[in-house]
Design a protein around this motif. Structure first.
Motif, PDB file in Angstrom:
ATOM      1  N   PHE A  27     -35.729  52.474 -49.943  1.00 50.38           N
ATOM      2  CA  PHE A  27     -35.692  51.459 -48.890  1.00 50.38           C
ATOM      3  C   PHE A  27     -34.359  51.544 -48.158  1.00 50.38           C
ATOM      4  O   PHE A  27     -33.312  51.767 -48.767  1.00 50.38           O
ATOM      5  N   SER A  28     -34.420  51.344 -46.841  1.00 44.00           N
ATOM      6  CA  SER A  28     -33.227  51.486 -46.003  1.00 44.00           C
ATOM      7  C   SER A  28     -32.914  50.170 -45.308  1.00 44.00           C
ATOM      8  O   SER A  28     -33.742  49.652 -44.544  1.00 44.00           O
ATOM      9  N   LEU A  29     -31.717  49.653 -45.561  1.00 42.77           N
ATOM     10  CA  LEU A  29     -31.286  48.433 -44.889  1.00 42.77           C
ATOM     11  C   LEU A  29     -31.203  48.661 -43.384  1.00 42.77           C
ATOM     12  O   LEU A  29     -31.636  47.822 -42.588  1.00 42.77           O
ATOM     13  N   ALA A  30     -30.658  49.807 -42.980  1.00 42.32           N
ATOM     14  CA  ALA A  30     -30.506  50.101 -41.551  1.00 42.32           C
ATOM     15  C   ALA A  30     -31.860  50.172 -40.852  1.00 42.32           C
ATOM     16  O   ALA A  30     -32.023  49.634 -39.752  1.00 42.32           O
ATOM     17  N   ALA A  31     -32.831  50.835 -41.480  1.00 36.70           N
ATOM     18  CA  ALA A  31     -34.154  50.963 -40.859  1.00 36.70           C
ATOM     19  C   ALA A  31     -34.809  49.601 -40.685  1.00 36.70           C
ATOM     20  O   ALA A  31     -35.398  49.311 -39.630  1.00 36.70           O
ATOM     21  N   SER A  32     -34.707  48.746 -41.691  1.00 36.46           N
ATOM     22  CA  SER A  32     -35.293  47.410 -41.590  1.00 36.46           C
ATOM     23  C   SER A  32     -34.605  46.575 -40.526  1.00 36.46           C
ATOM     24  O   SER A  32     -35.251  45.825 -39.785  1.00 36.46           O
ATOM     25  N   LEU A  33     -33.281  46.708 -40.422  1.00 33.93           N
ATOM     26  CA  LEU A  33     -32.541  45.961 -39.408  1.00 33.93           C
ATOM     27  C   LEU A  33     -32.914  46.430 -38.000  1.00 33.93           C
ATOM     28  O   LEU A  33     -33.067  45.607 -37.080  1.00 33.93           O
ATOM     29  N   VAL A  34     -33.057  47.726 -37.812  1.00 38.37           N
ATOM     30  CA  VAL A  34     -33.463  48.252 -36.505  1.00 38.37           C
ATOM     31  C   VAL A  34     -34.851  47.747 -36.143  1.00 38.37           C
ATOM     32  O   VAL A  34     -35.104  47.343 -34.996  1.00 38.37           O
ATOM     33  N   ALA A  35     -35.767  47.760 -37.118  1.00 38.01           N
ATOM     34  CA  ALA A  35     -37.120  47.271 -36.864  1.00 38.01           C
ATOM     35  C   ALA A  35     -37.113  45.795 -36.473  1.00 38.01           C
ATOM     36  O   ALA A  35     -37.790  45.380 -35.525  1.00 38.01           O
ATOM     37  N   LEU A  36     -36.329  44.992 -37.186  1.00 33.77           N
ATOM     38  CA  LEU A  36     -36.237  43.564 -36.876  1.00 33.77           C
ATOM     39  C   LEU A  36     -35.659  43.331 -35.476  1.00 33.77           C
ATOM     40  O   LEU A  36     -36.180  42.509 -34.702  1.00 33.77           O
ATOM     41  N   ALA A  37     -34.592  44.044 -35.157  1.00 29.03           N
ATOM     42  CA  ALA A  37     -33.952  43.870 -33.858  1.00 29.03           C
ATOM     43  C   ALA A  37     -34.872  44.303 -32.724  1.00 29.03           C
ATOM     44  O   ALA A  37     -34.984  43.628 -31.694  1.00 29.03           O
ATOM     45  N   ALA A  38     -35.530  45.450 -32.901  1.00 31.76           N
ATOM     46  CA  ALA A  38     -36.432  45.943 -31.861  1.00 31.76           C
ATOM     47  C   ALA A  38     -37.628  45.020 -31.683  1.00 31.76           C
ATOM     48  O   ALA A  38     -38.046  44.734 -30.550  1.00 31.76           O
ATOM     49  N   PHE A  39     -38.181  44.544 -32.777  1.00 35.17           N
ATOM     50  CA  PHE A  39     -39.320  43.625 -32.699  1.00 35.17           C
ATOM     51  C   PHE A  39     -38.921  42.346 -31.966  1.00 35.17           C
ATOM     52  O   PHE A  39     -39.659  41.844 -31.104  1.00 35.17           O
TER      53      PHE A  39
END
Length: 244
Positions: free
Chosen positions: A70-82
């Motif tokens: 699991f990637s903190l950065a990937a989840s944060l990017v997904a949240l921000a983009a959404f």
């Protein structure tokens, strides 16, 4: 059973004067898109969702706890983009002066472009599960799905949110006549769950047995078909365009 079948029929083949007009089958198609895109993001981009933010919040906790994969950065990017996509979708919806046909058409047209751009990017980056290409894809798809979610929220057809099934499934049981409820609209709710399931199943099969990038192409083509089908929605003056 007869009530459920009648309910499902009304969703798939709504009458001209039905309260929500042609919106229900279109929202079902967008639910299929959600399944396809989530299959690609989770299986090909490494344990991240671009349409369901509850999962990403949980994944962030897993990442901070040191759980591998699991990637903190990937989840944060997904949240921000959404969130950015939802902001843009909300702005577009408010600019449509309450006309649900215009809200839907604008959102789906933009989503089509973003998804097809994501497909093009996936062809360029080679291995979308790593590197900058991964984050570009998460960002593009997050924007697209945030906009879809904002439009579905504004359109407000009950039980057809296109991205979230928790309350839909809860309603099947909690609203049923067996517990004294008003009726669970089981046909509509089961169709919504089935659309998500079929999209995810198709996407998973493509990712596992073929070229994962074709999942995005399939989603983009389906969105393009919906856009063409909805091209007259923005000009409609029927009652469903303003019904909430």
């Amino acid at each position: 059973m007869a009530t459920a079948l009648r309910d499902a029929r009304d969703v798939l083949l709504p009458g001209r004067d039905e309260r929500h007009g042609p919106l229900p089958p279109v929202l079902l198609a967008l639910t299929v898109v959600t399944g396809l895109v989530n299959a690609f993001s989770y299986l090909a981009l490494g344990h991240v969702f671009v349409a369901n933010m509850t999962g990403n919040v949980v994944f962030m906790a897993f990442s901070l706890a040191g759980v591998p994969g699991f990637s903190l950065a990937a989840s944060l990017v997904a949240l921000a983009a959404f969130a950015a996509g939802a902001l843009a979708g909300g702005r577009m919806a408010h600019g449509a002066a309450g006309h649900r046909g215009r809200v839907l058409l604008g959102a789906v047209a933009l989503q089509t472009v973003l998804t097809l751009v994501a497909y093009a990017v996936s062809r360029l980056v080679g291995h979308p599960s790593s590197g900058g290409g991964r984050y570009a894809l998460i960002g593009l798809l997050g924007l697209a799905m945030g906009g879809q979610n904002a439009a579905a929220r504004r359109i407000a057809v009950p039980d057809l949110t296109t991205t979230v099934l928790t309350l839909t499934i809860t309603g099947i049981a909690a609203d049923s006549g067996a517990v004294g409820g008003p009726g669970s609209r089981i046909g509509r709710r089961l169709l919504s769950a089935a659309a998500m399931f079929l999209g995810a199943l198709a996407g998973a099969l493509v990712v596992r047995h073929g070229d994962a990038r074709f999942t995005l192409l399939a989603a983009g083509v389906l969105l393009a078909v919906v856009t063409v089908a909805a091209r007259g929605f923005g000009r409609s003056t029927l009652g469903w365009t303003s019904a909430g």
